[in-house]
Design a protein around this motif. Structure first.
Motif, PDB file in Angstrom:
ATOM      1  N   PHE A  25       0.747  -1.230   0.092  1.00 28.57           N
ATOM      2  CA  PHE A  25       0.011  -0.051   0.070  1.00 28.57           C
ATOM      3  C   PHE A  25       0.970   1.126  -0.052  1.00 28.57           C
ATOM      4  O   PHE A  25       2.236   1.011  -0.004  1.00 28.57           O
ATOM      5  CB  PHE A  25      -0.825   0.145   1.365  1.00 28.57           C
ATOM      6  CG  PHE A  25      -0.210   0.036   2.534  1.00 28.57           C
ATOM      7  CD1 PHE A  25      -0.213   1.229   3.173  1.00 28.57           C
ATOM      8  CD2 PHE A  25       0.092  -0.937   2.969  1.00 28.57           C
ATOM      9  CE1 PHE A  25       0.597   1.085   4.602  1.00 28.57           C
ATOM     10  CE2 PHE A  25       0.882  -0.896   4.411  1.00 28.57           C
ATOM     11  CZ  PHE A  25       1.056  -0.003   4.986  1.00 28.57           C
ATOM     12  N   GLU A  27       0.474   5.551  -1.725  1.00 28.68           N
ATOM     13  CA  GLU A  27      -0.068   6.716  -2.120  1.00 28.68           C
ATOM     14  C   GLU A  27      -0.416   6.261  -3.753  1.00 28.68           C
ATOM     15  O   GLU A  27       0.833   6.182  -4.507  1.00 28.68           O
ATOM     16  CB  GLU A  27       0.636   8.028  -2.174  1.00 28.68           C
ATOM     17  CG  GLU A  27       0.516   8.646  -0.702  1.00 28.68           C
ATOM     18  CD  GLU A  27       1.705   9.450  -0.340  1.00 28.68           C
ATOM     19  OE1 GLU A  27       2.495   9.973  -1.130  1.00 28.68           O
ATOM     20  OE2 GLU A  27       1.661   9.908   0.766  1.00 28.68           O
ATOM     21  N   SER A  49      -3.644   4.414   0.092  1.00 31.27           N
ATOM     22  CA  SER A  49      -3.531   4.985   1.304  1.00 31.27           C
ATOM     23  C   SER A  49      -3.796   6.499   1.005  1.00 31.27           C
ATOM     24  O   SER A  49      -3.603   6.832   0.038  1.00 31.27           O
ATOM     25  CB  SER A  49      -2.462   4.594   2.093  1.00 31.27           C
ATOM     26  OG  SER A  49      -1.273   5.491   1.562  1.00 31.27           O
ATOM     27  N   VAL A  56       0.947   6.204   6.610  1.00 29.69           N
ATOM     28  CA  VAL A  56       1.339   5.329   5.711  1.00 29.69           C
ATOM     29  C   VAL A  56       2.407   4.293   6.775  1.00 29.69           C
ATOM     30  O   VAL A  56       2.372   3.160   6.823  1.00 29.69           O
ATOM     31  CB  VAL A  56       2.197   5.413   4.435  1.00 29.69           C
ATOM     32  CG1 VAL A  56       2.787   4.378   3.788  1.00 29.69           C
ATOM     33  CG2 VAL A  56       1.131   5.914   3.745  1.00 29.69           C
ATOM     34  N   THR A  59       0.707   2.794   9.680  1.00 29.62           N
ATOM     35  CA  THR A  59      -0.201   1.849   9.339  1.00 29.62           C
ATOM     36  C   THR A  59       0.804   0.391   9.024  1.00 29.62           C
ATOM     37  O   THR A  59       0.644  -0.575   9.524  1.00 29.62           O
ATOM     38  CB  THR A  59      -1.052   2.048   8.133  1.00 29.62           C
ATOM     39  OG1 THR A  59      -1.931   3.106   8.316  1.00 29.62           O
ATOM     40  CG2 THR A  59      -1.758   0.753   7.751  1.00 29.62           C
TER      41      THR A  59
END
Length: 190
Positions: A25, A27, A49, A56, A59
């Motif tokens: 994951f 941007e 994300s 980021v 997470t």
């Protein structure tokens, strides 16, 4: 053979299939585009994300501490400077927990190229990352991204996978084979 972006994509597919990567994951890394350089196209576990680098990294650390092996992408290294404190915390988890907790995360980000696309393009943070305890940096100087990314994925500690933007579309030598990753992953520790 393939170029570096295709080698990264192949390594991420192998990470999903064989090494227990549960999330890729960052941007704009999810469908349909697959990231700024299309390195995550076609991945089953890729998702977008919000535009928040600290979110980021936070997470990724949370998933890693929960036992989920993941790859987080910061769109460009220039945007990662505000996450240094979180990255240091991730690197120290094994030490401060006396070996009870690992944080198997890979932070992937393109660096360099001298294009001055952002205000800090010419500033490299590799020295700062190299001195962070408990984490490892892997910086590519040639299009051998496949084996290096797999070594980051299987490492039980945080790894920074820094990819030079200037080499993203460079083709590998025709007679050269990518090194195979021999590491295997057991069950996720919770």
């Amino acid at each position: 053979m393939s170029n570096m972006v295709q080698a990264i994509r192949m390594a991420l597919h192998v990470g999903e299939e064989r090494h227990g990567v549960t999330d890729v994951f960052g941007e704009d890394v999810g469908p349909p585009l697959g990231g700024a350089f299309t390195a995550t196209q076609g991945l089953k576990t890729a998702w977008n994300s919000p535009l928040d680098e600290r979110g980021v990294i936070g997470t990724s650390i949370g998933l890693g501490l929960a036992g989920c092996r993941n790859v987080a992408e910061i769109q460009f290294c220039d945007y990662a400077f505000n996450t240094i404190d979180l990255l240091k915390l991730a690197g120290m988890q094994h030490w401060v927990s006396n070996g009870d907790w690992n944080c198997p995360i890979t932070i992937m980000t393109p660096v360099g190229s001298g294009s001055a696309a952002a205000s800090t393009t010419r500033i490299h943070s590799t020295r700062r990352r190299r001195t962070s305890r408990g984490s490892r940096s892997r910086f590519l100087h040639a299009p051998d991204a496949y084996g290096l990314l797999l070594s980051c994925i299987v490492d039980p500690n945080p790894c920074f996978f820094l990819v030079p933007k200037a080499l993203m579309r460079v083709r590998a030598l025709p007679a050269r084979r990518f090194p195979a990753c021999r590491a295997t992953i057991g069950s996720c520790r919770r």
